[in-house]
Design an enzyme around this catalytic site. Structure first.
Site, PDB file in Angstrom:
ATOM      1  N   SER A   1       0.739  -1.184   0.109  1.00 17.50           N
ATOM      2  CA  SER A   1       0.203  -0.050  -0.056  1.00 17.50           C
ATOM      3  C   SER A   1       0.765   1.167   0.039  1.00 17.50           C
ATOM      4  CB  SER A   1      -1.081  -0.093   1.226  1.00 17.50           C
ATOM      5  OG  SER A   1      -1.909   0.849   1.234  1.00 17.50           O
TER       6      SER A   1
ATOM      7  N   ASP B   1      -9.601  -4.344  -5.466  1.00 15.54           N
ATOM      8  CA  ASP B   1      -9.199  -3.678  -4.319  1.00 15.54           C
ATOM      9  C   ASP B   1     -10.091  -2.508  -4.163  1.00 15.54           C
ATOM     10  OD1 ASP B   1      -7.712  -1.984  -2.800  1.00 15.54           O
ATOM     11  OD2 ASP B   1      -5.769  -2.854  -3.292  1.00 15.54           O
TER      12      ASP B   1
ATOM     13  N   HIS C   1      -7.390  -5.527  -0.784  1.00 14.34           N
ATOM     14  CA  HIS C   1      -6.335  -4.763  -0.594  1.00 14.34           C
ATOM     15  C   HIS C   1      -5.553  -5.330   0.499  1.00 14.34           C
ATOM     16  CE1 HIS C   1      -4.328  -0.825  -0.414  1.00 14.34           C
ATOM     17  NE2 HIS C   1      -4.322  -0.727   1.078  1.00 14.34           N
TER      18      HIS C   1
END
Length: 339
Positions: free
Chosen positions: A155, A280, A309
């Site tokens: 991320s 996601d 995610h």
């Protein structure tokens, strides 16, 4: 044959890619939100990190967690967590354990204010904090005499990792890297997380950030105020009020434009794998098709249909996840290529 579950774009296809099976969700785990939340709530991985503190040139510090092999010639993994995460996150622990068992040494690090200790300066961290990642890389080279380093990020940490891999001054010891669930385009991803369907995630982020802003307001009352924080509902509002002024940006828009990793993809210095799931809930369409991959000779972009995610969940949640196996396969292929 290339697995049918991937959309593949990039300048090269490694043997590790062709031979590696695509991620497939277990029964009942196909939803992107479930894949995102399930491992966060249910997975438990614990590794015996050795904790230390790295002093920085500006007077601040980073908290490091290390797993070092007895063999000092072992390759090193440097791994970066996501927003409001830490080296205690299941995905960091899982990746560290999997690489360590494969003979790698591991350097996990915590962003400023993360990992259980508040940092000293007014600044916190953001998606473009490459200076701190570079300090960690330099530490691994100088302190551990690392000769081969592989970068991994999740991320926000993935965005930082890609920016570091695009730096023309990247340390020669870095052989390549991987980013999972990377917000390549920060502007559109912030807009995505402002949507009602993602409200649960925004509330969680803002709840954690409020504690830190209140702490900074006590530390630096002339620079930071927590008054009215509860009125903030989006990253645009948070970044406009806090991230931009605390880190030298003109505005939230300026921050997002200057720190998005998407424009840096064509400047990647080493082979880089990016894996962004098509379902996601954090990522915009712009982070799943960067429109410039024909010019990115070092980029391999994989877009599994499923994964959520930083999820890629499986029912045997405490066993190695697909992301961990994928990262090691890619890293090992780069070491073999260099021999």
């Amino acid at each position: 044959m290339i697995p049918p579950f991937f959309t593949v774009r990039g300048g090269f296809v490694t043997e590790a890619f062709v031979d590696f099976p695509a991620y497939t969700a277990g029964y009942g785990l196909s939803n992107g939100h479930i894949q995102t939340i399930f491992p966060h709530l249910m997975r438990r991985v614990d590794v015996p990190f050795q904790r230390s503190q790295l002093e920085l040139p500006d007077g601040d510090f980073l908290t490091l967690d290390t797993l070092a092999q007895a063999d000092r010639s072992a390759p090193w993994l440097v791994v970066s967590h996501g927003m409001e995460g830490s080296s205690r996150a299941h995905y960091i622990q899982g990746l560290a354990k999997y690489f360590y068992q494969a003979g790698w040494s591991v350097q996990a690090w915590n962003f400023r204010s993360c990992g259980g200790s508040m940092n000293r300066l007014p600044r916190l961290y953001h998606s473009g904090t490459v200076d701190d990642l570079n300090s960690v890389i330099e530490h691994v080279v100088s302190q551990h005499q690392a000769e081969q380093i592989f970068l991994a990020g999740f991320s926000m940490g993935g965005n930082q990792t890609l920016l570091a891999l695009a730096d023309p001054n990247l340390a020669a010891q870095v052989v390549g890297g991987v980013g999972f669930s990377v917000p390549l385009d920060l502007t559109s991803c912030a807009e995505e997380l402002a949507k009602p369907a993602q409200r649960i995630y925004m509330k969680r982020f803002l709840k954690d950030l409020k504690v830190k802003i209140e702490h900074k307001a006590r530390q630096f009352p002339k620079l930071v105020s927590s008054t009215g924080f509860d009125e903030i509902q989006t990253f645009h509002q948070f970044d406009e009020r806090y991230t931009a002024p605390l880190h030298g940006f003109d505005s939230a828009a300026d921050y997002w434009q200057r720190c998005s990793s998407k424009p840096a993809l064509s400047q990647l210095q080493r082979p880089t794998l990016v894996v962004n799931a098509d379902n996601d809930p954090f990522l915009s369409r712009q982070s799943k098709d960067c429109r410039c991959l024909e010019r990115c000779k070092h980029l391999q972009l994989e877009i599994p249909m499923s994964g959520g995610h930083v999820g890629f969940a499986r029912w045997r949640i405490n066993k190695p996840l697909w992301t961990e196996m994928r990262a090691l396969s890619f890293a090992q292929s780069l070491l073999q290529r260099n021999h």
